[in-house]
Structure formats: structure tokens, C-alpha cells
Design a protein around this motif. Structure first.
Motif, PDB file in Angstrom:
ATOM      1  N   TRP A   1      -3.491  -7.340   6.328  1.00 43.47           N
ATOM      2  CA  TRP A   1      -2.955  -8.419   5.487  1.00 43.47           C
ATOM      3  C   TRP A   1      -2.004  -9.241   6.336  1.00 43.47           C
ATOM      4  N   ILE A   2      -2.031 -10.567   6.183  1.00 48.26           N
ATOM      5  CA  ILE A   2      -1.128 -11.453   6.908  1.00 48.26           C
ATOM      6  C   ILE A   2      -0.417 -12.347   5.904  1.00 48.26           C
ATOM      7  N   GLY A   3       0.876 -12.574   6.119  1.00 49.37           N
ATOM      8  CA  GLY A   3       1.612 -13.445   5.206  1.00 49.37           C
ATOM      9  C   GLY A   3       3.109 -13.240   5.322  1.00 49.37           C
ATOM     10  N   THR A   4       3.853 -13.983   4.517  1.00 48.26           N
ATOM     11  CA  THR A   4       5.309 -13.855   4.506  1.00 48.26           C
ATOM     12  C   THR A   4       5.709 -12.716   3.569  1.00 48.26           C
ATOM     13  N   PRO A   5       6.931 -12.209   3.703  1.00 50.57           N
ATOM     14  CA  PRO A   5       7.376 -11.130   2.812  1.00 50.57           C
ATOM     15  C   PRO A   5       7.328 -11.489   1.333  1.00 50.57           C
ATOM     16  N   ASN A   6       7.341 -12.776   1.006  1.00 50.60           N
ATOM     17  CA  ASN A   6       7.231 -13.174  -0.401  1.00 50.60           C
ATOM     18  C   ASN A   6       5.933 -12.681  -1.031  1.00 50.60           C
ATOM     19  N   GLY A   7       4.926 -12.419  -0.189  1.00 46.97           N
ATOM     20  CA  GLY A   7       3.639 -11.963  -0.704  1.00 46.97           C
ATOM     21  C   GLY A   7       3.498 -10.456  -0.800  1.00 46.97           C
ATOM     22  N   PHE A   8       4.532  -9.704  -0.409  1.00 46.81           N
ATOM     23  CA  PHE A   8       4.442  -8.241  -0.463  1.00 46.81           C
ATOM     24  C   PHE A   8       4.116  -7.707  -1.864  1.00 46.81           C
ATOM     25  N   PRO A   9       4.675  -8.288  -2.942  1.00 48.46           N
ATOM     26  CA  PRO A   9       4.307  -7.768  -4.275  1.00 48.46           C
ATOM     27  C   PRO A   9       2.807  -7.844  -4.549  1.00 48.46           C
ATOM     28  N   TYR A  10       2.136  -8.869  -4.031  1.00 47.23           N
ATOM     29  CA  TYR A  10       0.688  -8.962  -4.211  1.00 47.23           C
ATOM     30  C   TYR A  10      -0.009  -7.818  -3.476  1.00 47.23           C
ATOM     31  N   LEU A  11       0.443  -7.550  -2.252  1.00 45.80           N
ATOM     32  CA  LEU A  11      -0.155  -6.466  -1.476  1.00 45.80           C
ATOM     33  C   LEU A  11       0.080  -5.120  -2.157  1.00 45.80           C
ATOM     34  N   ARG A  12       1.249  -4.945  -2.760  1.00 36.95           N
ATOM     35  CA  ARG A  12       1.558  -3.671  -3.427  1.00 36.95           C
ATOM     36  C   ARG A  12       0.646  -3.405  -4.621  1.00 36.95           C
ATOM     37  N   SER A  13       0.015  -4.446  -5.135  1.00 40.83           N
ATOM     38  CA  SER A  13      -0.902  -4.241  -6.262  1.00 40.83           C
ATOM     39  C   SER A  13      -2.105  -3.391  -5.866  1.00 40.83           C
ATOM     40  N   LEU A  14      -2.332  -3.220  -4.554  1.00 39.09           N
ATOM     41  CA  LEU A  14      -3.459  -2.415  -4.072  1.00 39.09           C
ATOM     42  C   LEU A  14      -3.048  -1.002  -3.672  1.00 39.09           C
ATOM     43  N   GLU A  15      -1.809  -0.620  -3.930  1.00 39.75           N
ATOM     44  CA  GLU A  15      -1.324   0.681  -3.473  1.00 39.75           C
ATOM     45  C   GLU A  15      -2.161   1.843  -4.017  1.00 39.75           C
ATOM     46  N   THR A  16      -2.533   1.790  -5.290  1.00 36.01           N
ATOM     47  CA  THR A  16      -3.328   2.897  -5.837  1.00 36.01           C
ATOM     48  C   THR A  16      -4.713   2.943  -5.202  1.00 36.01           C
ATOM     49  N   VAL A  17      -5.269   1.768  -4.901  1.00 32.73           N
ATOM     50  CA  VAL A  17      -6.571   1.713  -4.224  1.00 32.73           C
ATOM     51  C   VAL A  17      -6.453   2.302  -2.826  1.00 32.73           C
ATOM     52  N   PHE A  18      -5.398   1.920  -2.102  1.00 34.98           N
ATOM     53  CA  PHE A  18      -5.191   2.461  -0.755  1.00 34.98           C
ATOM     54  C   PHE A  18      -5.009   3.979  -0.801  1.00 34.98           C
ATOM     55  N   ALA A  19      -4.301   4.458  -1.813  1.00 35.73           N
ATOM     56  CA  ALA A  19      -4.061   5.902  -1.928  1.00 35.73           C
ATOM     57  C   ALA A  19      -5.377   6.658  -2.082  1.00 35.73           C
ATOM     58  N   GLU A  20      -6.288   6.130  -2.897  1.00 32.70           N
ATOM     59  CA  GLU A  20      -7.581   6.788  -3.091  1.00 32.70           C
ATOM     60  C   GLU A  20      -8.424   6.723  -1.822  1.00 32.70           C
ATOM     61  N   LEU A  21      -8.430   5.562  -1.174  1.00 29.96           N
ATOM     62  CA  LEU A  21      -9.234   5.424   0.045  1.00 29.96           C
ATOM     63  C   LEU A  21      -8.712   6.314   1.164  1.00 29.96           C
TER      64      LEU A  21
END
Length: 364
Positions: A197-217
Motif C-alpha cells: 500500500w502507498i499513501g500518506t498516513p491520513n489513509g491508514f484508517p482505510y488500510l486498517r479496514s483490511l486487518e481481519t483479511v490480512f489476519a486470515e491470509l
């Protein structure tokens, strides 16, 4: 034709870089004499203000810098009559009520305004009531008074055309010569599969929306998450490798990715985004999985040059398919690069921008 560009940032700022700076050679080649006057220069980024909210204390610590930048912008406004066209990135001063833009218009400036996000929604949704009050209707008034408006998104165009019929839509573009394709035959630098993922820290909340997906993978695959930003990202569910963003290292960090992701919620603010990070992934031949929001709906042809995912199960399925199949990653990545070369490169977008500015400069 002499053109004054009033950008928000120097070339280090993403919005200004992708909307203005990278097109300056094309404008010069078309016979325009360009002057760029950013509100904030390179020093602004050394303060780290994009890594955290800017409060009163932050402004006070750098008050002399901000005062000087305001004075320089006012000087540029005073000198605006020397130019045939003034191109403004969004607004003259953020968080300041409408007024300076009206003064510029009354001085007879032919004003072209650029928007790559839904700034009007940002002010409407701002957490501070005073900001909402001061900037209520500001962007709408700027748009109404513009000679022409250029937007990087169909959603923005629909909104702006209710205020001004002179609105043009252009695609987000990257300089394809700066983004060479990933070499899929080169030896891998890690035995882990890399989601990025590339972007500014303002976008971190969007990336965190995938945390459960990352955990399963992470339970099924040897994956790591590369985050290319100006601030460190952390996760309790997946191994994270933080890469500090710079113009010099950006492309190499993108080449390290196996898959690029662009998760977004579906709201008024995100629908107005320009989708540059997805364009960057595709430009280097990295397959992208994106939320079907804003530009991604037009950029991504599902299962051809990338994948669209609108809920956790869809994200998990899309990422699983790509993690399982290196040939699919390469095919989709190269199809994505072809899309960028044809429609989302500066080389393909610049002629349209040149034509828009020339016509605006000739308008009565």
C-alpha cells in the motif's frame, strides 16, 4: 501565453505533483511560459505536518514560516494581472473563508481551478464547527466564478457541473518513463509474498479496514505487508515492512510488491478521490485490488487488469487468487500497465490539458 500556477505544494506534495508539476514540460513545449508559486514549499514537509493533524500549537511553532508563505502568496495575487491565465489548485488559502478568490476574479484574472478530491465534502464533514461555518459554500463559490474547472474524477464533474457548465474531466496520470515495469524474471528479494500500500498516513484508517483479511491470509500464506509512506504503520495481525516514501525510492519500493491494494469506504469524500495509488501500481505492472469507489470503477476492469472487492469475503477471494497464481499476477499487472500507457499516463493526458488551458486563455 503566460500562465501562473498557484499550487498548494511544491513538487514534494502529491496533489500538486500529479496535477501540475509533471505537466510543466508539456505546457512549455506548447509555448506557455509557466510560473509556479506554491503556497507551501519543500520546507513545509520537513515539519512532518502531513504525518499528524495540524493544530494551533503546530502553527504557532512555525508561525514565521506560515506568515512568510502567506505574504508570498499575496504578492503572487497582486502580480496576477501580468499573466494571461491563472491556474489555481483548489483554493488560495485552506481554512480561510471565501474572499481572496473573489478579489482575484474581480481583478480580471482568467481563472482555471483544479480539483483532485471532494474538498467541498471535506469542509462539510470537518470535525470543528468553526471550520464548517467559515468555509461553508466556499468551494462552490470558487467553482461558480471560475473561467474553467478541471477535475480528475467523474463524480466531481457531476457535482461541479451543477455550479458551472465549463467543467472538464481528465484521467489521473503518471509519467510512464518514471515508472518502468516490474521485472518478473528477476530474482526475488524475499521468500515472502508481498502485499503493498502507498499513501500518506491520513489513509491508514482505510488500510486498517483490511486487518481481519490480512489476519486470515497470514494463517495460510507467508505474507508481509509493505507500507510506503512518511510514517510507520503497525499491525498485530501481519508482518509489516515500512518503507519511507521518497521520489527517489518510490518506484523500487513499488517493484517489490506482488499485489497493490486500495481499500476505500464508499462515501462522498472517497468518491471524489483521483485513484493515483491504483494508477501507480498498474504503471509498474503490479496487479491491484481496489474498492469499487470513484476512479477505480473506470480504471479497473475486473479480472482483466486488476480486481474489485467491496466486502471482506471479496477481498479475501481476490487476494487469495493472486497469491496462489504468479502467472495471473504477471498477466494482470502487464494488462494494467497497458491501460496506464493508453489512458492514464502523462503522455496520454497532457495533450488534453494543454488544449483546455489554451482555450481558457483565449476565452473572452
Amino acid at each position: 501565453m503566460k500562465v501562473l500556477f498557484l499550487t498548494r505544494y511544491s513538487q514534494r506534495g502529491g496533489s500538486s505533483r500529479y496535477m501540475v508539476h509533471q505537466y510543466l514540460p508539456a505546457y512549455a513545449q506548447a509555448g506557455m511560459t509557466c510560473t509556479v508559486a506554491p503556497l507551501f514549499d519543500d520546507r513545509y514537509f520537513d515539519f512532518g505536518v502531513l504525518d499528524r493533524p495540524t493544530g494551533i500549537g503546530e502553527i504557532a511553532r512555525h508561525s514565521l514560516y506560515y506568515a512568510r508563505r502567506v505574504l508570498l502568496r499575496l504578492r503572487a495575487l497582486i502580480d496576477s494581472h501580468r499573466y494571461d491565465l491563472v491556474v489555481l489548485e483548489k483554493e488560495l488559502f485552506p481554512y480561510v473563508p471565501y474572499g481572496f478568490e473573489e478579489w482575484l476574479r474581480r481583478r480580471g484574472a482568467k481563472l482555471v481551478v483544479l480539483f483532485d478530491d471532494a474538498t467541498y465534502a471535506y469542509y462539510r464533514q470537518h470535525p470543528f464547527p468553526l471550520v464548517r461555518l467559515l468555509c461553508r459554500g466556499k468551494i462552490e463559490r470558487i467553482v461558480r466564478g471560475a473561467t474553467h474547472v478541471i477535475v480528475w474524477n467523474d463524480h466531481l464533474a457531476g457535482y461541479m457541473r451543477r455550479l458551472n457548465p465549463r467543467v472538464s474531466v481528465v484521467n489521473s496520470g503518471v509519467d510512464i518513463t518514471r515508472y518502468p515495469p516490474k521485472d518478473y524474471r528477476a530474482p526475488r528479494t524475499t521468500d515472502r509474498l508481498v502485499i503493498g500500500w502507498i499513501g500518506t498516513p491520513n489513509g491508514f484508517p482505510y488500510l486498517r479496514s483490511l486487518e481481519t483479511v490480512f489476519a486470515e491470509l497470514a494463517q495460510q500464506y507467508p505474507i508481509e505487508l509493505h507500507v510506503i509512506s512518511s510514517m510507520a504503520y503497525s499491525s498485530a495481525h501481519v508482518q509489516v515492512v515500512n518503507r519511507t516514501w521518497s521520489m527517489q525510492t518510490e518506484v523500487q519500493h513499488l517493484h517489490d510488491l506482488d499485489i497493490g491494494v486500495m481499500p476505500l469506504p464508499n462515501d462522498e469524500w472517497t468518491q471524489g478521490k483521483s485513484g493515483v495509488k491504483a494508477v501507480q501500481y498498474l504503471a509498474v505492472g503490479v496487479p491491484a485490488v481496489c474498492s469499487p469507489v470513484g476512479v477505480a470503477r473506470r480504471l479497473i476492469t475486473h479480472n482483466v487488469n486488476g480486481m474489485l472487492a467491496d466486502h471482506p469475503t471479496a477481498w479475501r477471494c481476490a487476494l487469495t487468487r493472486l497469491l496462489d497464481d504468479p502467472d495471473l499476477r504477471e498477466r494482470m499487472g502487464m494488462a494494467g500497465r497497458a491501460t496506464v500507457i493508453q489512458s492514464y499516463s502523462t503522455q496520454s493526458v497532457a495533450p488534453r490539458l494543454v488544449d483546455i488551458l489554451l482555450q481558457a486563455g483565449r476565452s473572452a
